[in-house]
Write a protein that holds these residues in place. Structure first.
Motif, PDB file in Angstrom:
ATOM      1  N   LEU A   7       1.433  17.111  57.682  1.00 50.53           N
ATOM      2  CA  LEU A   7       2.806  17.417  57.279  1.00 50.53           C
ATOM      3  C   LEU A   7       3.680  16.158  57.284  1.00 50.53           C
ATOM      4  O   LEU A   7       3.202  15.056  57.535  1.00 50.53           O
ATOM      5  N   SER A  27       8.931  10.997  67.307  1.00 54.50           N
ATOM      6  CA  SER A  27       8.835  11.655  66.016  1.00 54.50           C
ATOM      7  C   SER A  27       7.962  12.901  66.113  1.00 54.50           C
ATOM      8  O   SER A  27       7.220  13.075  67.075  1.00 54.50           O
ATOM      9  N   VAL A  28       8.078  13.775  65.126  1.00 56.68           N
ATOM     10  CA  VAL A  28       7.246  14.984  65.053  1.00 56.68           C
ATOM     11  C   VAL A  28       6.796  15.195  63.604  1.00 56.68           C
ATOM     12  O   VAL A  28       7.388  14.658  62.676  1.00 56.68           O
ATOM     13  N   HIS A  29       5.753  15.995  63.460  1.00 55.20           N
ATOM     14  CA  HIS A  29       5.336  16.444  62.136  1.00 55.20           C
ATOM     15  C   HIS A  29       5.933  17.820  61.880  1.00 55.20           C
ATOM     16  O   HIS A  29       5.985  18.650  62.781  1.00 55.20           O
ATOM     17  N   ASP A  32       9.400  21.565  57.341  1.00 53.96           N
ATOM     18  CA  ASP A  32      10.803  21.802  56.980  1.00 53.96           C
ATOM     19  C   ASP A  32      11.686  21.514  58.185  1.00 53.96           C
ATOM     20  O   ASP A  32      11.187  21.286  59.282  1.00 53.96           O
ATOM     21  N   GLN A  34      13.701  23.364  60.008  1.00 49.41           N
ATOM     22  CA  GLN A  34      13.657  24.294  61.142  1.00 49.41           C
ATOM     23  C   GLN A  34      12.426  24.033  62.002  1.00 49.41           C
ATOM     24  O   GLN A  34      12.483  24.064  63.235  1.00 49.41           O
ATOM     25  N   MET A  35      11.292  23.797  61.340  1.00 48.94           N
ATOM     26  CA  MET A  35      10.071  23.504  62.089  1.00 48.94           C
ATOM     27  C   MET A  35      10.222  22.187  62.839  1.00 48.94           C
ATOM     28  O   MET A  35       9.778  22.061  63.985  1.00 48.94           O
ATOM     29  N   GLN A  38      12.299  22.859  65.941  1.00 46.30           N
ATOM     30  CA  GLN A  38      11.547  23.600  66.961  1.00 46.30           C
ATOM     31  C   GLN A  38      10.469  22.724  67.600  1.00 46.30           C
ATOM     32  O   GLN A  38      10.291  22.744  68.820  1.00 46.30           O
ATOM     33  N   ASN A  39       9.778  21.934  66.777  1.00 43.96           N
ATOM     34  CA  ASN A  39       8.749  21.054  67.338  1.00 43.96           C
ATOM     35  C   ASN A  39       9.373  19.997  68.250  1.00 43.96           C
ATOM     36  O   ASN A  39       8.832  19.674  69.309  1.00 43.96           O
ATOM     37  N   ARG A  41      12.143  20.337  69.907  1.00 42.01           N
ATOM     38  CA  ARG A  41      12.550  21.061  71.119  1.00 42.01           C
ATOM     39  C   ARG A  41      11.353  21.224  72.053  1.00 42.01           C
ATOM     40  O   ARG A  41      11.449  21.013  73.257  1.00 42.01           O
ATOM     41  N   ASP A  42      10.201  21.606  71.493  1.00 45.33           N
ATOM     42  CA  ASP A  42       9.021  21.868  72.321  1.00 45.33           C
ATOM     43  C   ASP A  42       8.426  20.601  72.908  1.00 45.33           C
ATOM     44  O   ASP A  42       7.812  20.630  73.964  1.00 45.33           O
ATOM     45  N   ILE A  43       8.597  19.481  72.206  1.00 47.04           N
ATOM     46  CA  ILE A  43       7.946  18.261  72.671  1.00 47.04           C
ATOM     47  C   ILE A  43       8.873  17.394  73.521  1.00 47.04           C
ATOM     48  O   ILE A  43       8.473  16.849  74.535  1.00 47.04           O
TER      49      ILE A  43
END
Lengths: 96, 252
Positions: A7, A27-29, A32, A34-35, A38-39, A41-43
């Motif tokens: 992604l 950074s996150v993958h 979109d 919203q994802m 959320q990612n 937030r979780d990481i």
């Protein structure tokens, strides 16, 4: 380095408390926004690090070139007077 | 049945639902589709285990025989677990886990909203903490339903299949046993039946926005809250209880 197939990449900025600035956390993958939120937030806020999150598509980040470093940064080497170290800190001011 | 016995039973049901769902989600650890989702699912598993710990600890207090949360979680035989059957369904593929989470979280969203107003202050406190977590679980699974349902032909098919397969396990969530009737009368528990229409409305909205058809089958499988489980439960317990059975009183 192998191609990143997971992604799109998003840069994550976390505000640790209301009113303070946002700091780059990593950074996150995500596919979109919203994802990505959320990612992030979780990481990056699992241990109560944040009160607010910004995510920005990494492709929209413009970075300076390493070869420009001399032109960009060296001229400020000898300008001591730009450091606000000659002022007395007002009592109680924490965010300066 | 005394009020105390009913409350004990009620807390075990709530606690077991959280414990077993936590176990199923934890099976995703190191197996998530991407690193970020691996962490997301195990984060949710941790929310559940925290909730299970609170509920089972309180259940032990209510019972008054000195049973700790750990003893209740890891030492009971299969027929003394009272979780809904949907919780013990295998994690399946990612679409299955997401569909399962949506169907459970929508119920929990309604349930824990009600339990925040429980006359039992401890239960209301646990619910107040849980509801924030549940809102996130619901949002997370809803957003994934949109993506899978409106993604590729394959992702839509997998999600549709998961919803079809899980549908007959959703009705059990709205059953009312004797202990629940008593808890409702005491204004401690919640009227599960009254949640069903709202649940269906919310689930239908998310699924139709995800291009998923609502199954028309009306048959419902139940038994979990009476301690009668599917063949999955023994496998869960043999793995989950192994350490405490092999090394009783083992601590970290």
């Amino acid at each position: 380095m192998s191609t990143d197939t997971q992604l799109d990449l998003w840069e994550v900025f976390i505000q640790s408390r209301p009113g303070s600035h946002y700091t780059h956390a990593g950074s996150v993958h995500a596919s979109d926004n919203q994802m990505a939120l959320q990612n992030a937030r979780d990481i990056y806020t699992r241990r109560n690090e944040g009160t607010s999150i910004w995510v920005v598509p990494a492709k929209y980040v413009s970075a300076s070139n390493a070869e420009d470093a001399g032109m960009f940064f060296d001229p400020s080497n000898d300008k001591m007077y730009r450091h606000p170290t000659f002022y007395v800190m007002p009592e109680g001011a924490k965010q300066i | 049945m005394t009020k105390q016995e009913a409350l004990y039973q009620y807390l075990l049901q709530l606690g077991d639902n959280a414990l077993i769902q936590s176990h199923r989600l934890s099976e995703w650890c190191s197996k998530g589709p991407i690193l970020e989702e691996d962490l997301a699912l195990t984060n949710i598993a941790l929310d559940y285990i925290g909730r299970a710990q609170n509920l089972l600890h309180y259940a032990g207090e209510v019972e008054g025989k000195g049973q700790s949360a750990d003893q209740l979680a890891y030492r009971r035989p299969e027929h003394q677990y009272y979780n809904n059957l949907i919780a013990e369904m295998p994690k399946g593929d990612f679409a299955f886990t997401i569909a399962k989470q949506l169907l459970i979280s929508t119920y929990e969203l309604l349930l824990y909203t009600e339990l925040c107003h429980s006359k039992d202050e401890t239960l209301a406190g646990i619910a107040g903490k849980a509801i924030k977590e549940v809102r996130y679980h619901w949002t997370h699974s809803r957003d994934w339903c949109y993506r899978l349902g409106k993604g590729t032909v394959l992702s839509n098919e997998l999600l549709q299949q998961a919803v079809n397969d899980l549908w007959m396990y959703t009705g059990e969530q709205f059953e009312m046993g004797a202990e629940e009737e008593l808890m409702l009368k005491e204004v401690i528990g919640c009227d599960n039946k009254a949640l069903q229409n709202k649940w269906l409305e919310m689930v239908e909205t998310v699924l139709s926005d995800s291009n998923i058809k609502i199954p028309t089958a009306t048959y419902n499988q139940s038994g979990g809250r009476k301690g009668i489980h599917t063949e999955n439960m023994g496998h869960i317990l043999s793995e989950m209880q192994y350490l405490q059975r092999a090394y009783p009183e083992a601590i970290w």
